[in-house]
Design a protein around this motif. Structure first.
Motif, PDB file in Angstrom:
ATOM      1  N   THR A 172       0.863  -1.181   0.000  1.00 31.22           N
ATOM      2  CA  THR A 172       0.000   0.000   0.000  1.00 31.22           C
ATOM      3  C   THR A 172       0.897   1.227   0.000  1.00 31.22           C
ATOM      4  N   SER A 173       0.737   2.082  -1.007  1.00 31.19           N
ATOM      5  CA  SER A 173       1.633   3.236  -1.145  1.00 31.19           C
ATOM      6  C   SER A 173       0.831   4.522  -1.302  1.00 31.19           C
ATOM      7  N   GLN A 174       1.508   5.633  -1.070  1.00 24.94           N
ATOM      8  CA  GLN A 174       0.986   6.961  -1.408  1.00 24.94           C
ATOM      9  C   GLN A 174       2.132   7.723  -2.038  1.00 24.94           C
ATOM     10  N   ILE A 175       1.853   8.400  -3.129  1.00 26.31           N
ATOM     11  CA  ILE A 175       2.871   9.169  -3.829  1.00 26.31           C
ATOM     12  C   ILE A 175       2.602  10.656  -3.605  1.00 26.31           C
ATOM     13  N   TYR A 176       3.626  11.364  -3.126  1.00 31.26           N
ATOM     14  CA  TYR A 176       3.519  12.804  -2.879  1.00 31.26           C
ATOM     15  C   TYR A 176       4.422  13.540  -3.869  1.00 31.26           C
ATOM     16  N   PHE A 177       4.206  14.860  -3.986  1.00 31.04           N
ATOM     17  CA  PHE A 177       4.911  15.657  -4.989  1.00 31.04           C
ATOM     18  C   PHE A 177       5.838  16.670  -4.311  1.00 31.04           C
ATOM     19  N   GLN A 178       7.087  16.670  -4.758  1.00 28.00           N
ATOM     20  CA  GLN A 178       8.070  17.600  -4.186  1.00 28.00           C
ATOM     21  C   GLN A 178       7.564  19.036  -4.258  1.00 28.00           C
ATOM     22  N   GLY A 179       7.724  19.763  -3.160  1.00 27.18           N
ATOM     23  CA  GLY A 179       7.426  21.192  -3.140  1.00 27.18           C
ATOM     24  C   GLY A 179       5.961  21.531  -3.042  1.00 27.18           C
ATOM     25  N   SER A 180       5.090  20.534  -2.930  1.00 25.31           N
ATOM     26  CA  SER A 180       3.668  20.863  -2.891  1.00 25.31           C
ATOM     27  C   SER A 180       3.268  21.377  -1.510  1.00 25.31           C
ATOM     28  N   ASP A 181       2.137  22.065  -1.469  1.00 23.17           N
ATOM     29  CA  ASP A 181       1.662  22.657  -0.214  1.00 23.17           C
ATOM     30  C   ASP A 181       1.445  21.559   0.841  1.00 23.17           C
ATOM     31  N   TYR A 182       1.770  21.881   2.058  1.00 17.54           N
ATOM     32  CA  TYR A 182       1.562  21.013   3.229  1.00 17.54           C
ATOM     33  C   TYR A 182       2.451  19.760   3.236  1.00 17.54           C
ATOM     34  N   ILE A 183       3.428  19.701   2.315  1.00 22.65           N
ATOM     35  CA  ILE A 183       4.273  18.506   2.258  1.00 22.65           C
ATOM     36  C   ILE A 183       5.072  18.360   3.569  1.00 22.65           C
ATOM     37  N   ASP A 184       5.337  19.493   4.234  1.00 18.74           N
ATOM     38  CA  ASP A 184       6.102  19.448   5.480  1.00 18.74           C
ATOM     39  C   ASP A 184       5.228  19.553   6.724  1.00 18.74           C
ATOM     40  N   SER A 185       3.909  19.564   6.546  1.00 24.57           N
ATOM     41  CA  SER A 185       3.048  19.706   7.727  1.00 24.57           C
ATOM     42  C   SER A 185       1.763  18.897   7.582  1.00 24.57           C
ATOM     43  N   ASP A 186       1.876  17.737   6.961  1.00 23.70           N
ATOM     44  CA  ASP A 186       0.729  16.836   6.779  1.00 23.70           C
ATOM     45  C   ASP A 186       0.029  16.595   8.122  1.00 23.70           C
ATOM     46  N   VAL A 187      -1.286  16.818   8.156  1.00 23.48           N
ATOM     47  CA  VAL A 187      -2.021  16.632   9.408  1.00 23.48           C
ATOM     48  C   VAL A 187      -1.890  15.185   9.910  1.00 23.48           C
ATOM     49  N   ALA A 188      -1.715  14.241   8.970  1.00 25.29           N
ATOM     50  CA  ALA A 188      -1.569  12.839   9.361  1.00 25.29           C
ATOM     51  C   ALA A 188      -0.107  12.435   9.550  1.00 25.29           C
ATOM     52  N   ASN A 189       0.812  13.389   9.353  1.00 29.17           N
ATOM     53  CA  ASN A 189       2.238  13.132   9.530  1.00 29.17           C
ATOM     54  C   ASN A 189       2.678  11.861   8.804  1.00 29.17           C
ATOM     55  N   ALA A 190       2.196  11.681   7.578  1.00 25.15           N
ATOM     56  CA  ALA A 190       2.436  10.422   6.862  1.00 25.15           C
ATOM     57  C   ALA A 190       3.396  10.552   5.689  1.00 25.15           C
ATOM     58  N   VAL A 191       3.895  11.772   5.413  1.00 24.12           N
ATOM     59  CA  VAL A 191       4.824  11.940   4.294  1.00 24.12           C
ATOM     60  C   VAL A 191       6.194  11.395   4.703  1.00 24.12           C
ATOM     61  N   ARG A 192       6.791  10.590   3.838  1.00 25.02           N
ATOM     62  CA  ARG A 192       8.127  10.062   4.076  1.00 25.02           C
ATOM     63  C   ARG A 192       8.983  10.317   2.843  1.00 25.02           C
ATOM     64  N   ASP A 193      10.293  10.542   3.052  1.00 26.64           N
ATOM     65  CA  ASP A 193      11.161  10.909   1.929  1.00 26.64           C
ATOM     66  C   ASP A 193      11.021   9.943   0.758  1.00 26.64           C
ATOM     67  N   GLY A 194      10.936   8.677   1.037  1.00 25.69           N
ATOM     68  CA  GLY A 194      10.884   7.667  -0.023  1.00 25.69           C
ATOM     69  C   GLY A 194       9.599   7.644  -0.814  1.00 25.69           C
ATOM     70  N   LEU A 195       8.666   8.510  -0.448  1.00 23.37           N
ATOM     71  CA  LEU A 195       7.374   8.549  -1.152  1.00 23.37           C
ATOM     72  C   LEU A 195       7.181   9.860  -1.915  1.00 23.37           C
ATOM     73  N   VAL A 196       8.171  10.752  -1.865  1.00 24.57           N
ATOM     74  CA  VAL A 196       8.037  12.084  -2.477  1.00 24.57           C
ATOM     75  C   VAL A 196       8.862  12.131  -3.759  1.00 24.57           C
ATOM     76  N   VAL A 197       8.214  12.493  -4.866  1.00 24.63           N
ATOM     77  CA  VAL A 197       8.899  12.509  -6.164  1.00 24.63           C
ATOM     78  C   VAL A 197       8.624  13.823  -6.888  1.00 24.63           C
ATOM     79  N   PRO A 198       9.471  14.147  -7.883  1.00 23.11           N
ATOM     80  CA  PRO A 198       9.266  15.395  -8.630  1.00 23.11           C
ATOM     81  C   PRO A 198       8.023  15.324  -9.501  1.00 23.11           C
ATOM     82  N   LEU A 199       7.392  16.463  -9.613  1.00 30.56           N
ATOM     83  CA  LEU A 199       6.236  16.623 -10.491  1.00 30.56           C
ATOM     84  C   LEU A 199       6.696  17.509 -11.641  1.00 30.56           C
TER      85      LEU A 199
END
Ligand code: FE2
Length: 262
Positions: free
Chosen positions: A205-232
């Protein structure tokens, strides 16, 4: 979960909370307030949201310790099994006037040793341009922006969808009121959800996040991890638009998955 494991964990939780109650001089009224909050969150239809925003990502991290494959991510509350199986070229179901810029999500799927995993099932879901999910929020056709597709003979995939926005988790219920007291916002950064399945390998089970997007550093669920963030990558040149037969700018994002043997 074995009875022995339950005994070990619950007894330690009990000891930890007894110390906590003593440390903070929690009164009976305050204790009852806390239990009422938990119950009201569930009866308000928030299920485990109240606990998940604080703890689900941490528990997911435990499963990533020592992992020699792609990190797993929280599932979130909006997964629905049984999404339609799509036919290539893959385009997730969407309304004729679906909002949001076109997004091409591509990559490849391998085993932990790099072997290509053909015919991996990718069970995909995401929010629409208003931050809402089909089959969950009213007024959206069932299975909108949800679908299952497969990797090709070389383990590659590509699907066309739309770029999702950040969205707020429910903020008017008990969980929201608590987050307000803590002075926190309610946003999750923009993301894609996908579950990967291939026989002989553990489901991911994965989630893909986008570098530099809003709230990437303050996710309410604190679920962003470096290995899941990629360039858009934004594509808007004449040759790029021609290559996709589009008249408007679009985005590309790539993520390569590695699955663990079962
Ligand atoms: Fe989500």
């Amino acid at each position: 979960m074995s009875d022995e494991r339950i005994k070990t964990v619950v007894e330690d939780l009990e000891r930890t909370l007894l110390v906590f109650i003593r440390k903070h001089q929690i009164t009976h009224d305050e204790y009852r307030h806390a239990t009422d909050l938990l119950v009201s969150s569930i009866t308000a239809g928030e299920d485990s949201l109240l606990l998940d925003v604080f703890f689900a990502a941490e528990a997911t991290d435990i499963g990533n310790l020592g992992r020699k494959a792609s990190p797993q991510a929280i599932e979130g509350p909006f997964y629905v099994p049984g999404a339609p199986a799509l036919e290539p070229p893959y385009i997730v179901p969407q309304r004729p006037n679906e909002g949001g810029d076109p997004l091409y999500f591509s990559g490849c799927v391998t085993g932990a040793d790099g072997e290509a995993l053909a015919c991996t099932e990718m069970d995909f879901w995401q929010a629409d341009a208003d931050g809402l999910y089909s089959n969950i929020h009213p007024g959206i056709p069932d299975w909108n922006l949800r679908g299952r597709f497969r990797t090709d003979a070389q383990g590659r995939f590509e699907v066309k969808t739309i770029l999702p926005p950040p969205y707020e988790i429910p903020k008017n219920g008990p969980a929201g009121r608590l987050l307000s007291v803590l002075g926190r916002h309610f946003f999750r950064p923009a993301h894609l959800h996908v579950k990967l399945r291939h026989s002989g390998y553990k489901e991911l089970t994965s989630q893909i996040y986008f570098q530099g997007s809003d709230y990437i550093d303050s996710d309410v669920a604190n679920a962003v991890r470096d290995g899941l963030v990629v360039p858009l990558r934004r594509k808007d040149s004449a040759s790029e638009l021609a290559a996709r037969h589009l008249q408007r700018a679009y985005w590309e994002v790539r993520y390569d998955f590695a699955l663990m043997p079962d």
